[in-house]
Design a protein around this motif. Sequence first.
Motif, PDB file in Angstrom:
ATOM      1  N   ALA A   1       0.646  20.517 -22.713  1.00  0.00           N
ATOM      2  CA  ALA A   1       0.954  20.992 -21.361  1.00  0.00           C
ATOM      3  C   ALA A   1       1.780  19.973 -20.597  1.00  0.00           C
ATOM      4  CB  ALA A   1      -0.346  21.289 -20.621  1.00  0.00           C
ATOM      5  N   LEU A   2       1.465  18.692 -20.779  1.00  0.00           N
ATOM      6  CA  LEU A   2       2.231  17.643 -20.104  1.00  0.00           C
ATOM      7  C   LEU A   2       3.661  17.578 -20.631  1.00  0.00           C
ATOM      8  CD1 LEU A   2      -0.442  14.780 -19.947  1.00  0.00           C
ATOM      9  CD2 LEU A   2       0.429  16.149 -18.045  1.00  0.00           C
ATOM     10  N   GLU A   3       3.798  17.689 -21.962  1.00  0.00           N
ATOM     11  CA  GLU A   3       5.139  17.658 -22.549  1.00  0.00           C
ATOM     12  C   GLU A   3       5.968  18.866 -22.113  1.00  0.00           C
ATOM     13  OE1 GLU A   3       4.535  17.440 -26.698  1.00  0.00           O
ATOM     14  OE2 GLU A   3       3.836  15.341 -26.684  1.00  0.00           O
ATOM     15  N   LYS A   4       5.303  20.010 -22.025  1.00  0.00           N
ATOM     16  CA  LYS A   4       6.004  21.222 -21.599  1.00  0.00           C
ATOM     17  C   LYS A   4       6.414  21.124 -20.141  1.00  0.00           C
ATOM     18  CE  LYS A   4       5.605  26.261 -21.721  1.00  0.00           C
ATOM     19  NZ  LYS A   4       4.709  27.402 -22.020  1.00  0.00           N
ATOM     20  N   GLY A   5       5.585  20.471 -19.312  1.00  0.00           N
ATOM     21  CA  GLY A   5       5.893  20.325 -17.894  1.00  0.00           C
ATOM     22  C   GLY A   5       7.049  19.389 -17.638  1.00  0.00           C
ATOM     23  N   ASP A   6       7.284  18.446 -18.546  1.00  0.00           N
ATOM     24  CA  ASP A   6       8.382  17.497 -18.370  1.00  0.00           C
ATOM     25  C   ASP A   6       9.745  18.130 -18.644  1.00  0.00           C
ATOM     26  OD1 ASP A   6       6.593  15.562 -17.694  1.00  0.00           O
ATOM     27  OD2 ASP A   6       6.439  14.735 -19.733  1.00  0.00           O
ATOM     28  N   GLN A   7       9.750  19.203 -19.435  1.00  0.00           N
ATOM     29  CA  GLN A   7      11.005  19.865 -19.783  1.00  0.00           C
ATOM     30  C   GLN A   7      11.345  20.893 -18.709  1.00  0.00           C
ATOM     31  OE1 GLN A   7      10.389  21.512 -23.640  1.00  0.00           O
ATOM     32  NE2 GLN A   7      10.221  19.526 -24.658  1.00  0.00           N
TER      33      GLN A   7
END
Length: 430
Positions: free
Chosen positions: A202-208
């Motif tokens: 979820a964190l990685e997806k939020g950064d994109q």
Amino acid sequence: MALTPKQVLGFKCWKYIVHSTSRSETFYTFKNILTNHFTYSSLVTIRLNSAWHGITIPSKIGRKHELLQTVAPCRITRAASIQSHIVADFTQDLNLEELRAESKKDKNNKDARTITKIKEAIAKRCDEAISNLNDENKKKLKVIQLEHNFLYSEGNFIPSEEEMTSENWLEALNLSTKSQRLKYYLFLMKKIQIKKNAKQKALEKGDQKFVSSNPMNSYEHGHIFMRIYESSMKRALNYNLANAMQFGLPLVIDMDYMDYMKPAEVKNTVNQLLTLYSINRADPKMPYHLHFTSCPENHAMYRMLQIELQDNEHFLATVTDKSYLDVFDNEKLVYLSPDARAIMKKFDPEAVYIIGAFNDKATQQPVSFARAKQQGIRAMRLPFDEHVSWNLGGKSITLNQMMEIMSGIKNGVSWKEAIQSAVPRRKIRS
């Protein structure tokens, strides 16, 4: 109390006995099985008397199902040492409606969700239970904690002492052997790792961040797509379920399997039931009318379902403490079991299919088939071998996978397509 072989042994045990080459080897096979099955219970005393020596073993056994016909009906061994689930015990007197009303008052506060309040109440009660243990259980808990530290220092993939909660220690206190506790710790660590991975994704997806050449407000009508709110989608799905409760085909979920499962298996079953409910609700045509039978209000799995579904206003299914034998015509009932001999070749809209809410990874005993045979109702298995090539592992599937297959064939999908879309690809040869 002297018991006969048919009363004591489960179906799975017989396949080891039929390979014995002599009477003495058969006797000692019985003795080993009984020792493994009844060490946990001081209430059952087994006498290996002449009744055990008079057993006639079939000379030729082809398939396992032929053996079942020879020894049936017999009693399946239950996990009698496993107590009721901690969550169900500590939430029996909680007023869920009152907690739901309190959470609605403060919708903007994420910590005010009903499920959060329930978890906080359970944690508080578990802490109180740990502090109020008697001297004997306190000593036992210290031994279990030392054992946990030893297992952790050996490099086992289990939670650390800081990650263990009061609820986890109480569950471990209810388990009688070291191997059972180790399996429980491994189960807990697996859950913790899944949550960590989901949070990381979820964190990685939020950064994109999505970069668009044209901002959404630059279009003539303000937005290129019409926005559909989540509340509207929920209302539409709930309408389909409410319609299915009046006009849909019945599908029975047999909840009478608590005595066969350990706490970790109960949690897995509850998670599968939640997914099953969601899959049925999202049926593109007409969902099933789900009937949860043999399910009183204090049923542990049903209580856990209530807790997980607190943020949903409606649970649109029929829940009854009666058996399916008392609700439906026995001639229409069909129990779906992987151990049945009859093959379900096509979907019958007049039949009432039964799915057992049972996680049998550990026991793998034909409990559902034995139950159908003892109750005198039909039992069928899904045609896996006839439509797909099985690659590896057992042919037992989860409840949500079963729901996907049943929804598919109800809506006219072929057996091969329904099975391939539901069962993981690693289990099926391409």
